[in-house]
Write a protein that holds these residues in place. Structure first.
Motif, PDB file in Angstrom:
ATOM      1  N   THR A  31       0.839  -1.191   0.000  1.00  0.00           N
ATOM      2  CA  THR A  31       0.000   0.000   0.000  1.00  0.00           C
ATOM      3  C   THR A  31       0.874   1.239   0.000  1.00  0.00           C
ATOM      4  N   ASP A 121      -9.555   9.175   8.870  1.00  0.00           N
ATOM      5  CA  ASP A 121      -8.428   9.010   7.952  1.00  0.00           C
ATOM      6  C   ASP A 121      -7.145   8.742   8.717  1.00  0.00           C
ATOM      7  N   ASN A 124      -3.981   5.261   3.641  1.00  0.00           N
ATOM      8  CA  ASN A 124      -4.688   4.439   2.662  1.00  0.00           C
ATOM      9  C   ASN A 124      -4.572   2.961   3.015  1.00  0.00           C
ATOM     10  N   TRP A 133      -9.322   1.947  -3.214  1.00  0.00           N
ATOM     11  CA  TRP A 133      -7.975   2.557  -3.170  1.00  0.00           C
ATOM     12  C   TRP A 133      -7.953   3.851  -3.978  1.00  0.00           C
ATOM     13  N   TYR A 136      -9.918   6.774  -2.406  1.00  0.00           N
ATOM     14  CA  TYR A 136      -9.134   7.397  -1.334  1.00  0.00           C
ATOM     15  C   TYR A 136      -8.056   8.312  -1.918  1.00  0.00           C
ATOM     16  N   VAL A 137      -7.301   7.781  -2.883  1.00  0.00           N
ATOM     17  CA  VAL A 137      -6.222   8.559  -3.498  1.00  0.00           C
ATOM     18  C   VAL A 137      -6.756   9.835  -4.152  1.00  0.00           C
ATOM     19  N   SER A 148     -10.394   5.827   6.116  1.00  0.00           N
ATOM     20  CA  SER A 148      -9.502   4.716   5.777  1.00  0.00           C
ATOM     21  C   SER A 148     -10.175   3.353   5.868  1.00  0.00           C
TER      22      SER A 148
END
Length: 233
Positions: A31, A121, A124, A133, A136-137, A148
């Motif tokens: 990750t 948060d 990630n 994923w 989140y990014v 998260s």
């Protein structure tokens, strides 16, 4: 995976005909490290953005090229490489058209965004390349809060609401769109999440998403009748 997982190992993929998915394949990719405060977002939207070409097509699904997490811009240079190098491992893929779309997205100042007291948060925790994923990014890139441990795609709206995020059926640029299982091709078990990149006068929206065309492939498409979906602001 029978029950909804409120943990980082959230999974989702679209089930369009001929589309490869990651279901049933353990994700052992590392990750990417993200440093951010649990109490609130530390990433701010850039006050200025470089000028980019207009006329981005509103409808496309693509599956080539590369994307980097080195900063909040897209590394266009990687798109020209015919073969990946060591530095390209675990970098998602995207076409130039999608790159242009992502780089021209800007959340309007008057957009209603969530201001939860605790964003949830802590970095990630979602498996690399999955839709969760990317959501989140991308929220980080746009300077917006995101949790998260929202779980699988279908659980995100409920998880976010419990933390005090604003959830509605009205799309806004930068919002997380939540698909229930089977909705618009979402996985029949896990659902799906994506990010709203554009809203259009005819009621449609253009989204960016990962794992609709393969694990780690960032693509975009336009959806009609946008109010049928749920959005996390």
């Amino acid at each position: 995976m029978g029950a909804v997982l409120l943990a980082g190992a959230a999974t989702c993929a679209l089930t369009m005909p001929g589309t490869p998915t990651a279901l049933g394949v353990p994700d052992r990719s590392p990750t990417p490290a993200v440093t951010r405060s649990v109490d609130g977002p530390t990433v701010s939207r850039a006050s200025t953005r470089e000028a980019l070409a207009d006329g981005v097509a509103s409808v496309s699904v693509d599956s080539t090229g590369t994307w980097t997490m080195s900063n909040d811009r897209i590394d266009v240079d990687r798109l020209t490489r015919t073969a990946p190098g060591p530095a390209d491992l675990h970098h998602a893929k995207s076409t130039q058209q999608t790159v242009d779309l992502l780089n021209t997205t800007d959340v309007p100042a008057d957009t209603s965004t969530s201001t939860p007291a605790a964003t949830g948060d802590s970095g990630n925790a979602y498996p690399w390349g999955q839709c969760t994923w990317w959501a989140y990014v991308r929220r980080h890139q746009l300077g917006l809060p995101v949790g998260s441990y929202f779980g699988n795609g279908q659980a995100w709206a409920a998880s976010a609401a419990r933390l005090g995020y604003s959830v509605s059926h009205q799309p806004t640029v930068g919002a997380i769109i939540v698909f229930q299982p089977g909705q618009a091709g979402a996985d029949l078990t896990y659902g799906h999440v994506a990010i709203v990149e554009q809203t259009h006068a005819d009621g449609s929206i253009t989204i960016s998403e990962s794992n609709a065309q393969g694990l780690g492939v960032i693509s975009n498409r336009t959806l009609t009748d946008a109010t049928q979906y749920t959005y996390i602001h």
